[in-house]
Design a protein around this motif. Structure first.
Motif, mmCIF file in Angstrom:
data_model
loop_
_atom_site.group_PDB
_atom_site.id
_atom_site.type_symbol
_atom_site.label_atom_id
_atom_site.label_comp_id
_atom_site.label_asym_id
_atom_site.label_seq_id
_atom_site.Cartn_x
_atom_site.Cartn_y
_atom_site.Cartn_z
ATOM 1 N N SER A 1 0.907 -1.266 0.050
ATOM 2 C CA SER A 1 0.048 0.043 0.030
ATOM 3 C C SER A 1 1.049 1.242 -0.045
ATOM 4 C CB SER A 1 -0.846 -0.089 1.303
ATOM 5 O OG SER A 1 -0.259 0.023 2.354
ATOM 6 N N ALA A 2 0.169 2.187 -0.304
ATOM 7 C CA ALA A 2 1.191 3.537 -0.436
ATOM 8 C C ALA A 2 1.424 4.108 0.948
ATOM 9 C CB ALA A 2 0.145 4.643 -1.271
ATOM 10 N N HIS A 3 2.702 4.334 1.110
ATOM 11 C CA HIS A 3 3.230 4.991 2.250
ATOM 12 C C HIS A 3 4.534 5.994 1.938
ATOM 13 C CE1 HIS A 3 5.816 1.538 1.229
ATOM 14 N NE2 HIS A 3 6.869 1.965 1.824
ATOM 15 N N TRP A 4 4.881 6.381 2.989
ATOM 16 C CA TRP A 4 6.398 7.112 2.687
ATOM 17 C C TRP A 4 6.849 6.995 4.213
ATOM 18 C CZ3 TRP A 4 7.090 11.158 6.447
ATOM 19 C CH2 TRP A 4 6.022 11.590 6.971
ATOM 20 N N GLU B 1 2.726 14.195 6.177
ATOM 21 C CA GLU B 1 1.893 13.920 7.376
ATOM 22 C C GLU B 1 0.364 13.984 7.280
ATOM 23 O OE1 GLU B 1 4.235 16.309 10.298
ATOM 24 O OE2 GLU B 1 5.733 14.977 10.381
ATOM 25 N N ARG B 2 0.000 15.063 6.641
ATOM 26 C CA ARG B 2 -1.304 15.083 6.460
ATOM 27 C C ARG B 2 -1.928 14.240 5.506
ATOM 28 N NH1 ARG B 2 -1.850 21.276 4.298
ATOM 29 N NH2 ARG B 2 -3.871 21.384 5.067
ATOM 30 N N LEU B 3 -1.259 13.743 4.560
ATOM 31 C CA LEU B 3 -1.740 12.747 3.698
ATOM 32 C C LEU B 3 -1.640 11.261 4.429
ATOM 33 C CD1 LEU B 3 -0.069 13.118 0.244
ATOM 34 C CD2 LEU B 3 -2.622 13.270 0.764
ATOM 35 N N ASN B 4 -0.745 11.186 5.281
ATOM 36 C CA ASN B 4 -0.807 9.914 6.189
ATOM 37 C C ASN B 4 -1.936 9.799 7.147
ATOM 38 O OD1 ASN B 4 0.484 7.444 6.739
ATOM 39 N ND2 ASN B 4 1.359 8.455 8.566
ATOM 40 N N THR B 5 -2.354 10.876 7.685
ATOM 41 C CA THR B 5 -3.423 10.949 8.318
ATOM 42 C C THR B 5 -4.810 10.409 7.458
ATOM 43 O OG1 THR B 5 -2.885 12.883 9.493
ATOM 44 C CG2 THR B 5 -5.130 12.432 9.682
ATOM 45 N N VAL B 6 -5.015 10.917 6.411
ATOM 46 C CA VAL B 6 -5.874 10.511 5.245
ATOM 47 C C VAL B 6 -5.791 8.980 5.067
ATOM 48 C CG1 VAL B 6 -6.903 10.631 3.069
ATOM 49 C CG2 VAL B 6 -6.502 12.629 4.238
ATOM 50 N N TYR C 1 -7.036 7.057 8.078
ATOM 51 C CA TYR C 1 -8.331 6.898 8.341
ATOM 52 C C TYR C 1 -9.012 5.956 7.074
ATOM 53 C CZ TYR C 1 -13.279 8.372 8.514
ATOM 54 O OH TYR C 1 -14.603 8.308 8.475
ATOM 55 N N ILE C 2 -8.531 6.107 5.844
ATOM 56 C CA ILE C 2 -9.214 5.131 4.575
ATOM 57 C C ILE C 2 -9.023 3.808 5.052
ATOM 58 C CG2 ILE C 2 -8.802 4.383 2.532
ATOM 59 C CD1 ILE C 2 -8.331 7.403 1.671
ATOM 60 N N GLU C 3 -7.730 3.428 5.616
ATOM 61 C CA GLU C 3 -7.427 1.810 5.930
ATOM 62 C C GLU C 3 -8.261 1.375 7.000
ATOM 63 O OE1 GLU C 3 -3.526 0.138 7.584
ATOM 64 O OE2 GLU C 3 -3.235 0.805 5.713
ATOM 65 N N THR D 1 -16.227 10.353 1.929
ATOM 66 C CA THR D 1 -16.506 11.200 0.562
ATOM 67 C C THR D 1 -15.032 11.911 0.748
ATOM 68 O OG1 THR D 1 -17.441 12.874 2.163
ATOM 69 C CG2 THR D 1 -18.778 11.563 0.983
ATOM 70 N N ASN D 2 -14.959 12.624 -0.380
ATOM 71 C CA ASN D 2 -13.697 13.606 -0.564
ATOM 72 C C ASN D 2 -13.678 14.863 0.414
ATOM 73 O OD1 ASN D 2 -12.301 12.021 -2.280
ATOM 74 N ND2 ASN D 2 -13.014 13.153 -4.137
ATOM 75 N N ARG D 3 -15.158 15.180 0.442
ATOM 76 C CA ARG D 3 -15.275 16.434 1.561
ATOM 77 C C ARG D 3 -14.893 16.003 2.836
ATOM 78 N NH1 ARG D 3 -20.534 19.620 1.178
ATOM 79 N NH2 ARG D 3 -19.017 21.426 0.663
ATOM 80 N N GLU D 4 -15.327 14.745 3.384
ATOM 81 C CA GLU D 4 -14.885 14.218 4.783
ATOM 82 C C GLU D 4 -13.360 14.081 4.907
ATOM 83 O OE1 GLU D 4 -15.771 10.217 7.290
ATOM 84 O OE2 GLU D 4 -16.721 10.382 5.229
#
Length: 174
Positions: free
Chosen positions: A1-4, A140-145, A148-150, A158-161
């Motif tokens: 999965s995507a990671h950094w 770090e912001r993307l990692n939060t997303v 959450y998705i995981e 939703t994208n808005r959420e």
């Protein structure tokens, strides 16, 4: 999965073909190619079928050279057809497979040669501390997303959420 992560990750294709997604760009690498995942780059790797063998080396630049670590070097992400890189990577591969006495020192020495070679021949830019911190914050912001998705992949999202979660407008987030 995507990671950094903070480390540099090298993917050397020993046999076959691999696909690595760096940020949003797909990189296809054949035998003898080196894919460099620079520090703090969102990435994922996968195989599209067929046999392949890829040697992956992950390291902190600070463990090898403070001089290079302080420069925040960004390397070219895909290098193909470079005989010197192939020689170094295959030597590391053989030493690691044989695991004879001292193999770890040989691998580290070869990796030092590779880092120096890459810094001299395949560095595309050197980030300032400010740019490095901006890049880290974005990831770090993307990692939060991603987390959450995981954790909620079975639920409607939703994208808005997701945008609200990282304090962005929906348009900017997309």
């Amino acid at each position: 999965s995507a990671h950094w992560h903070e480390q540099i990750e090298l993917h050397y294709v020993v046999r076959g073909k691999t696909v690595i997604r760096l940020e949003q760009e797909e990189t296809v690498a054949d035998k003898g190619a080196l894919v460099i995942v620079n520090s703090n780059v969102l990435h994922e790797g996968y195989c599209r079928g067929g046999e392949m063998e890829v040697m992956v080396v992950i390291f902190d630049m600070e463990d090898f050279s403070q001089e290079f670590a302080d420069k925040n070097i960004i390397f070219r992400p895909l290098i193909s057809g470079d005989d010197e890189i192939s020689r170094i990577m295959l030597r590391i591969h053989e030493e690691y497979k044989r695991k004879e006495i001292g193999y770890q020192l040989v691998c580290k020495g070869e990796l030092l040669k590779l880092v120096t070679y890459l810094a001299r021949n395949d560095a595309v830019e050197m980030l300032s501390e400010e740019d490095l911190l901006k890049r880290r914050k974005k990831l770090e912001r993307l990692n939060t997303v991603y987390q959450y998705i995981e954790n909620h992949y079975a639920e409607p999202i939703t994208n808005r959420e997701l945008a609200e979660m990282v304090h962005l407008s929906e348009g900017r987030f997309c």
